[in-house]
Design a protein around this motif. Structure first.
Motif, short mmCIF file in Angstrom:
data_model
loop_
_atom_site.label_atom_id
_atom_site.label_comp_id
_atom_site.label_asym_id
_atom_site.label_seq_id
_atom_site.Cartn_x
_atom_site.Cartn_y
_atom_site.Cartn_z
N PRO A 63 -9.81 -5.34 4.99
CA PRO A 63 -10.27 -5.04 3.97
C PRO A 63 -10.34 -3.26 3.65
CG PRO A 63 -12.38 -6.32 4.99
CD PRO A 63 -11.18 -6.73 4.84
N ASP A 64 -10.76 -3.27 5.97
CA ASP A 64 -10.96 -1.93 6.74
C ASP A 64 -9.48 -1.71 6.63
OD1 ASP A 64 -10.07 -3.12 8.33
OD2 ASP A 64 -11.03 -2.79 9.89
N VAL A 65 -8.73 -1.88 6.72
CA VAL A 65 -7.12 -1.94 6.65
C VAL A 65 -6.38 -1.70 5.82
CG1 VAL A 65 -4.90 -2.30 7.47
CG2 VAL A 65 -6.53 -2.91 9.23
N TRP A 66 -7.07 -2.20 4.72
CA TRP A 66 -6.05 -2.21 3.72
C TRP A 66 -6.91 -0.79 2.58
CZ3 TRP A 66 -8.41 -8.08 1.86
CH2 TRP A 66 -7.49 -8.65 2.29
N LYS A 67 -8.27 -0.73 2.99
CA LYS A 67 -8.27 1.04 1.76
C LYS A 67 -7.89 2.29 3.09
CE LYS A 67 -13.03 3.19 1.92
NZ LYS A 67 -14.53 3.60 2.80
N LEU A 68 -8.15 2.45 4.20
CA LEU A 68 -7.21 3.67 4.47
C LEU A 68 -5.40 3.32 3.86
CD1 LEU A 68 -8.75 2.94 8.57
CD2 LEU A 68 -8.96 4.99 6.71
N ASP A 69 -4.94 2.10 4.50
CA ASP A 69 -3.76 1.74 3.44
C ASP A 69 -3.10 2.95 2.23
OD1 ASP A 69 -0.72 2.06 4.14
OD2 ASP A 69 -1.35 0.09 2.34
N GLU A 70 -4.77 2.18 1.30
CA GLU A 70 -4.81 3.11 -0.23
C GLU A 70 -4.79 4.45 0.01
OE1 GLU A 70 -5.76 2.35 -4.67
OE2 GLU A 70 -5.50 0.66 -3.36
N VAL A 71 -5.31 4.46 0.45
CA VAL A 71 -5.68 6.11 0.90
C VAL A 71 -3.72 7.10 1.11
CG1 VAL A 71 -6.42 7.88 2.29
CG2 VAL A 71 -7.85 6.47 2.10
N ASP A 76 -1.22 8.91 -2.97
CA ASP A 76 -1.86 9.94 -1.82
C ASP A 76 -0.27 10.40 -2.69
OD1 ASP A 76 -2.44 12.99 -0.67
OD2 ASP A 76 0.18 12.52 -0.31
N ALA A 77 0.03 11.71 -3.81
CA ALA A 77 1.24 11.77 -4.79
C ALA A 77 2.44 12.58 -3.56
CB ALA A 77 0.86 12.98 -5.93
N LYS A 78 2.32 13.17 -2.98
CA LYS A 78 2.93 14.29 -2.37
C LYS A 78 3.47 13.29 -1.06
CE LYS A 78 3.76 18.49 0.95
NZ LYS A 78 4.34 19.22 0.36
N LEU A 79 2.65 12.08 0.41
CA LEU A 79 2.75 11.10 0.35
C LEU A 79 4.40 10.01 -0.17
CD1 LEU A 79 0.52 10.29 3.43
CD2 LEU A 79 2.40 11.60 3.82
N ALA A 80 3.45 9.74 -1.52
CA ALA A 80 4.62 9.33 -2.46
C ALA A 80 5.99 9.00 -2.77
CB ALA A 80 3.89 8.86 -3.48
N GLU A 81 6.29 10.40 -2.60
CA GLU A 81 7.36 11.05 -3.04
C GLU A 81 8.71 11.23 -1.93
OE1 GLU A 81 6.40 15.36 -2.70
OE2 GLU A 81 6.34 15.11 -4.36
N TYR A 82 8.49 10.84 -0.40
CA TYR A 82 8.86 10.94 0.55
C TYR A 82 9.24 9.63 1.10
CZ TYR A 82 10.25 11.85 5.04
OH TYR A 82 11.08 12.96 6.52
N PRO A 83 10.77 9.84 0.79
CA PRO A 83 11.31 8.28 1.04
C PRO A 83 10.99 6.95 1.69
CG PRO A 83 13.06 10.42 1.45
CD PRO A 83 11.77 10.78 1.53
N TYR A 84 10.34 8.02 3.44
CA TYR A 84 9.27 6.80 3.39
C TYR A 84 8.43 6.36 3.80
CZ TYR A 84 7.94 4.35 8.03
OH TYR A 84 7.05 3.68 8.88
N GLN A 85 7.63 5.86 3.12
CA GLN A 85 5.94 5.03 2.82
C GLN A 85 5.47 5.00 4.68
OE1 GLN A 85 5.41 6.40 0.24
NE2 GLN A 85 7.01 6.68 -0.70
N PHE A 86 4.32 5.78 4.78
CA PHE A 86 3.22 5.89 6.26
C PHE A 86 2.64 4.63 5.81
CE2 PHE A 86 5.61 10.09 6.38
CZ PHE A 86 5.37 9.83 7.63
#
Length: 138
Positions: free
Chosen positions: A30-38, A42-52
């Motif tokens: 759950p700690d990884v899932w919570k950080l990944d959700e951050v 994020d709208a700016k990261l979501a628009e980039y072709p690669y998802q960190f």
């Protein structure tokens, strides 16, 4: 049912339950899932072709996936997400701008994760699965 079959079945069942327990324990993060959700929210990261993505979190250090590393330059990756860059030199202004855009997004991902409680550092892990899925082999 004879004694041997009963004992064998009980032992086999216990081994399977133990294996299932350890598998669930190793995948329950759950700690990884919570950080990944951050990152994913994020709208700016979501628009980039690669998802960190956050891959792991241990001892205060989050491991984030990345399409580049010292062993694998961003040049090949950028030609996949920006087909107009195919065949351009590394010093081409468009390639330099695309590299800076990748750096900016990577820094944003790192900043978002470092701002989370309990996170002391960030490590990067080359996303070989994503690269392979897009025809890039290192």
């Amino acid at each position: 049912m004879d004694r041997f079959t009963r004992n064998y079945s009980l032992l086999l069942g216990a081994v399977l339950i133990a294996a299932l327990f350890f598998w669930v324990k190793s995948t329950w993060r759950p700690d990884v899932w919570k950080l990944d959700e951050v990152l994913t929210s994020d709208a700016k990261l979501a628009e980039y072709p690669y998802q960190f993505r956050v891959r792991d979190f241990r001892n205060g250090v989050a491991v984030i996936s990345t399409p580049r590393s010292p062993d694998f330059p961003a040049y090949s990756f950028l030609q996949v997400i920006h087909p107009k860059l195919a065949g351009k030199a590394q010093d081409d202004p468009e390639m330099i701008a695309a590299q800076q855009d990748l750096i900016d997004h990577q820094k944003r991902a790192m900043g978002l994760i470092l701002a989370q409680p309990g996170v002391k550092g960030v490590d990067w892990e080359l996303d070989v699965k994503w690269l392979a899925e897009h025809g890039i082999h290192r």
